[in-house]
Scaffold this active site. Structure first.
Site, PDB file in Angstrom:
ATOM      1  N   ASP A 265       0.829  -1.201   0.000  1.00  0.00           N
ATOM      2  CA  ASP A 265       0.000   0.000   0.000  1.00  0.00           C
ATOM      3  C   ASP A 265       0.868   1.258   0.000  1.00  0.00           C
ATOM      4  O   ASP A 265       1.651   1.486   0.918  1.00  0.00           O
ATOM      5  CB  ASP A 265      -0.905  -0.012   1.234  1.00  0.00           C
ATOM      6  CG  ASP A 265      -1.826   1.194   1.296  1.00  0.00           C
ATOM      7  OD1 ASP A 265      -2.958   1.086   0.790  1.00  0.00           O
ATOM      8  OD2 ASP A 265      -1.417   2.236   1.836  1.00  0.00           O
TER       9      ASP A 265
ATOM     10  N   LYS B 160      -2.763   6.042  -4.062  1.00  0.00           N
ATOM     11  CA  LYS B 160      -3.865   6.950  -3.738  1.00  0.00           C
ATOM     12  C   LYS B 160      -3.645   8.348  -4.305  1.00  0.00           C
ATOM     13  O   LYS B 160      -2.511   8.829  -4.401  1.00  0.00           O
ATOM     14  CB  LYS B 160      -4.032   7.062  -2.214  1.00  0.00           C
ATOM     15  CG  LYS B 160      -4.084   5.728  -1.494  1.00  0.00           C
ATOM     16  CD  LYS B 160      -4.234   5.906   0.003  1.00  0.00           C
ATOM     17  CE  LYS B 160      -3.898   4.627   0.746  1.00  0.00           C
ATOM     18  NZ  LYS B 160      -2.454   4.341   0.776  1.00  0.00           N
TER      19      LYS B 160
ATOM     20  N   TYR C  96       2.918   9.793   0.064  1.00  0.00           N
ATOM     21  CA  TYR C  96       3.980   9.089   0.782  1.00  0.00           C
ATOM     22  C   TYR C  96       5.348   9.358   0.159  1.00  0.00           C
ATOM     23  O   TYR C  96       6.373   9.176   0.824  1.00  0.00           O
ATOM     24  CB  TYR C  96       3.744   7.579   0.794  1.00  0.00           C
ATOM     25  CG  TYR C  96       2.503   7.109   1.504  1.00  0.00           C
ATOM     26  CD1 TYR C  96       1.695   7.990   2.225  1.00  0.00           C
ATOM     27  CD2 TYR C  96       2.119   5.775   1.453  1.00  0.00           C
ATOM     28  CE1 TYR C  96       0.556   7.548   2.863  1.00  0.00           C
ATOM     29  CE2 TYR C  96       0.977   5.328   2.090  1.00  0.00           C
ATOM     30  CZ  TYR C  96       0.183   6.216   2.783  1.00  0.00           C
ATOM     31  OH  TYR C  96      -0.957   5.776   3.414  1.00  0.00           O
TER      32      TYR C  96
ATOM     33  N   HIS D 160      -7.698   9.531  -1.686  1.00  0.00           N
ATOM     34  CA  HIS D 160      -7.089   9.438  -0.362  1.00  0.00           C
ATOM     35  C   HIS D 160      -7.892  10.154   0.723  1.00  0.00           C
ATOM     36  O   HIS D 160      -7.903   9.732   1.882  1.00  0.00           O
ATOM     37  CB  HIS D 160      -5.675  10.030  -0.418  1.00  0.00           C
ATOM     38  CG  HIS D 160      -4.757   9.503   0.640  1.00  0.00           C
ATOM     39  ND1 HIS D 160      -3.388   9.532   0.530  1.00  0.00           N
ATOM     40  CD2 HIS D 160      -4.993   8.918   1.838  1.00  0.00           C
ATOM     41  CE1 HIS D 160      -2.831   8.994   1.606  1.00  0.00           C
ATOM     42  NE2 HIS D 160      -3.791   8.627   2.416  1.00  0.00           N
TER      43      HIS D 160
END
Length: 309
Positions: free
Chosen positions: A69, A103, A74, A135
């Site tokens: 994931d 996302k 990120y 997200h």
């Protein structure tokens, strides 16, 4: 209106689910569009250092993880893709053997969604993404009460539906949506969301939200199952863990999967990555499940989307 005549196989009877779990190194569920998704995934939030990404993914692949994931925010999509290209052949695996989630960043909500999703594909250096999520229900730079938020969400979803039709996003879904956000989406979508990913643990059971997902055939996935580590220190969790001769983390993860909730524990520590995978060879008693669920108090460790219109 979206005709949701789908079956989400994570809601099958627990006895059947446990049987599937025990018979496979990487047990999975069938999403409402026919895509198989592993029950256990590796969360990669804050794992950006190349060495950390490598050691976390190597440990994960070693012990049966097949789901990973990520997210645009990120900042590790490129590294994740690069490391998987290196490690998959080493483990006798191909791209088709793993499940990749990413996302849409809140900054790209709305008209920027199409370009952002394609950028994620480029960063990962893959032909398709297995699951792509919105997200957050809001838009960066707008207040939670801004009436443009619903329109931006709808525009983002339309872009994801188009990329899904092109085969570039095998499944599409949402993260951090509330019951209201979910019902609004189900009233307007052409393609129903395959999955909802939200914070969920014994102190935030999300009973009503899980019921909405069950109603619409949407798979439910938990993040922050350990409450950012806080719940591993809870006396009830510790006591149950001692009784089961398991770690508190394993108990918390098992509490979720035993209810058909998918999980994605995050760690860059190889030993913890491996320990977190050992959740399919034991069962919590009904009384232990009840004791853990009784901790529910609406406590959030992460963000609260409830005020986003």
């Amino acid at each position: 209106m979206c005709q949701c005549l789908y079956v989400c196989h994570y809601t099958i009877k627990l006895s059947k689910l446990v049987a599937e779990m025990s018979s496979s190194a990487a047990p999975s569920v069938l999403l409402n569009n026919g895509v198989h998704m592993p029950i256990l995934g590796l969360g990669t939030y804050k794992i950006k250092d190349p060495e950390e990404v490598y050691q976390a993914l190597e440990a994960a692949l070693d012990c049966g993880y097949r789901s990973f994931d990520s997210a645009a925010v990120y900042g590790n999509e490129a590294e994740l893709g690069r490391v998987l290209k290196e490690l998959l052949p080493k483990h006798g695996l191909t791209r088709e053997d793993v499940f990749i989630t990413s996302k849409l960043s809140p900054k790209d909500q709305g008209e920027g969604a199409m370009e952002a999703a394609l950028h994620s594909l480029s960063e990962l250096d893959m032909d398709y993404i297995d699951l792509y999520l919105i997200h957050w229900p809001g838009t960066r730079g707008l207040s939670v009460s801004d009436q443009r938020n619903p329109g931006n969400r709808a525009q983002s979803w339309a872009a994801l539906e188009e990329l899904h039709a092109q085969g570039k996003l095998k499944a599409i879904g949402v993260s951090n949506y509330t019951q209201g956000h979910m019902r609004a989406l189900m009233q307007s979508c052409k393609v129903p969301p395959a999955l909802l990913q939200v914070e969920c643990h014994p102190k935030l059971c999300q009973t009503e939200l899980r019921s909405v997902c069950k109603e619409y055939g949407v798979c439910f996935q938990a993040y922050s199952s350990l409450g950012k580590g806080e719940l591993t220190k809870d006396p009830v969790v510790i006591e149950v863990a001692k009784t089961c001769e398991r770690t508190p983390a394993q108990v918390l993860l098992r509490w979720a999967v035993q209810q058909g909730v998918l999980v994605l524990p995050k760690s860059s520590n190889p030993d913890r990555v491996k320990d977190n995978a050992k959740i399919f060879d034991f069962t919590l008693s009904d009384s232990d499940m009840d004791r853990l669920s009784a901790l529910d108090c609406g406590y959030r460790c992460c963000w609260d989307p409830c005020e986003v219109v």
